[in-house]
Design an enzyme around this catalytic site. Structure first.
Site, PDB file in Angstrom:
ATOM      1  N   THR A  77       0.869  -1.183   0.000  1.00  0.00           N
ATOM      2  CA  THR A  77       0.000   0.000   0.000  1.00  0.00           C
ATOM      3  C   THR A  77       0.905   1.231   0.000  1.00  0.00           C
ATOM      4  OG1 THR A  77      -0.271  -0.257   2.398  1.00  0.00           O
ATOM      5  CG2 THR A  77      -2.049  -1.061   0.998  1.00  0.00           C
ATOM      6  N   THR A 116      -1.407  -2.759  10.755  1.00  0.00           N
ATOM      7  CA  THR A 116      -1.722  -2.812   9.329  1.00  0.00           C
ATOM      8  C   THR A 116      -0.550  -3.452   8.645  1.00  0.00           C
ATOM      9  OG1 THR A 116      -3.244  -1.027   9.109  1.00  0.00           O
ATOM     10  CG2 THR A 116      -2.033  -1.513   7.211  1.00  0.00           C
ATOM     11  N   ASN A 150       0.368  10.496   5.409  1.00  0.00           N
ATOM     12  CA  ASN A 150      -0.933  10.150   5.967  1.00  0.00           C
ATOM     13  C   ASN A 150      -1.994  11.190   5.658  1.00  0.00           C
ATOM     14  OD1 ASN A 150      -0.929   7.545   7.696  1.00  0.00           O
ATOM     15  ND2 ASN A 150       1.069   8.489   8.048  1.00  0.00           N
TER      16      ASN A 150
END
Length: 415
Positions: A162, A199, A410
């Site tokens: 990701t 994650t 982020n």
């Protein structure tokens, strides 16, 4: 840029008999990127897994737990990136189950024999139509060779990324009972990383011959000394999963007891591989510029050592000081002090930064000079040793600094 982490080479990744891999571009979130991966496991493979401790577990995590609890012979795993299928309610569960059913039908299996995994943005519906449309390509690729090559393992590592900047994969070979055994693993993760899994997705396969009832213990033991000892930002995610597969194709006798010599040798051989993958996640932490080892010594229990270590590792003040190479080391002492260790005697605290003795008997070491602390903090890899003076237990965690890029990555994650 990752902290002293290089892209793995396909030539360095070992094929594991009993494992086939296919990767497709399904356009789940973005076009023209690998985002759908299928692992096919030969009959007789043994599988163990551990998952997130977040109570808001994603739909695929819930389905994985159900299928493993059923005792089914796991024969396939399907992983999508770009969408976490978390916070999606009953429709999300239905989508995860339909994914398993589609794979099972294509392979002549029952849906319980398929494990689904997802990673990406939370609280957005899984684009099931795109995922299902991409499955034939991934399954066809997996069927093209009798065993996944190093290039296919590397492609899988790329297919689960990701915000990672580099794929994460590694292999090793070792002897068990006189037979050569291979192991290869991949992982993904760069942010929202915290112990008790985060994650991150990790998949480790070996051709070792291991009894199926041992595999959940193998997965837990490996996770506890690798993925459960890393933290980037303290956030525990909804999708974290770590799976260990033993295809039972090696020539040694079946391992039925992890306390046996072969059982201990297996864990000893797989531990460095799991730790390498876990460290790679921290080294590729979002915006990371420093890889920091925090070792807490002299504790009464492992739990209190970890309390202190995580308090330091999660402190934004500590992490930003490391980014700036600013030896504002009182921040470390403050974090140890608020870690919640009962009856902590501050006058027994010792602190070393690399080779520099910073604190002794709870106060500044008389020989400590700030320029010495700064010299160590400028390094890309830093060891912090904290002595509690309470016992003989030592525990270690690994973390990274906070940079400007962490905020930028982020803030822009969904764009």
């Amino acid at each position: 840029m990752p902290v002293q982490l290089n892209t793995p080479l396909a030539a360095d990744l070992l094929a594991i008999p009993g494992v086939r891999i296919g990767v497709a571009q399904a356009g789940i979130r973005k076009a023209n990127r690998k985002d759908l991966t299928v692992f096919l496991l030969d009959e007789g493979s043994a599988v163990g897994a551990v998952f997130t401790q977040n109570r808001y577990a994603a739909a695929p995590v819930q389905v994985c737990r159900e299928h493993l609890a059923s005792g089914a012979d796991i024969r396939a795993m399907v992983i999508n990136t770009g969408n976490a299928n978390a916070g999606t309610g009953e429709p999300g569960l239905a989508a995860a189950r339909q994914t398993c059913t589609a794979v099972a039908r294509a392979l002549g299996l029952s849906h319980e024999q398929v494990l689904p995994f997802s990673t990406g943005v939370i609280m957005e519906p899984l684009p099931l139509d795109r995922l299902l449309a991409g499955l034939p390509q991934a399954l066809e690729q997996a069927a093209q060779s009798p065993v996944a090559s190093g290039a296919q393992w590397l492609s899988a590592a790329e297919g689960v990324m990701t915000t990672d900047t580099l794929p994460k994969a590694a292999s090793r070979q070792f002897l068990l009972g006189g037979s050569t055994v291979s192991a290869t693993g991949i992982a993904k993760g760069a942010g929202m990383i915290r112990p008790n899994m985060a994650t991150m997705l990790g998949f480790l396969a070996t051709d070792a011959n291991v009894a199926s009832e041992l595999m959940s213990t193998v997965a837990r033991r490996l996770a506890d000394i690798s993925f459960n000892r890393v933290t980037v930002d303290g956030d525990t995610s909804t999708n974290d999963s770590f799976v260990v597969v033993a295809t039972c194709r090696a020539g040694h006798a079946l391992i039925t007891d992890l306390s046996s010599p072969d059982g201990q040798a297996l864990l000893a051989a797989l531990t460095p591989l799991a730790q390498h993958l876990a460290h790679a996640i921290v080294r590729d932490g979002e915006g990371a510029t420093k890889f920091i080892t925090i070792r807490v010594e002299g504790g009464q229990t492992a739990a209190e050592c970890l309390q202190a270590a995580y308090a330091v590792a999660h402190s934004p003040l500590v992490k930003t000081a490391f980014f700036a190479s600013d030896p504002n080391l009182g921040r470390i002492l403050a974090a140890v002090g608020y870690a919640g260790i009962a009856d902590l005697d501050a006058t027994k605290i010792e602190l070393h930064l690399g080779d520099v003795h910073v604190v002794t008997a709870g106060g500044r070491h008389p020989d400590y000079r700030e320029e010495d602390g700064q010299r160590v903090m400028k390094d890309a890899e830093i060891l912090v040793r904290i002595g509690l003076g309470r016992g003989d237990v030592t525990e270690t965690v690994w973390t990274c600094d906070f940079s400007h890029d962490y905020v930028t990555i982020n803030a822009d994650y969904r764009s």
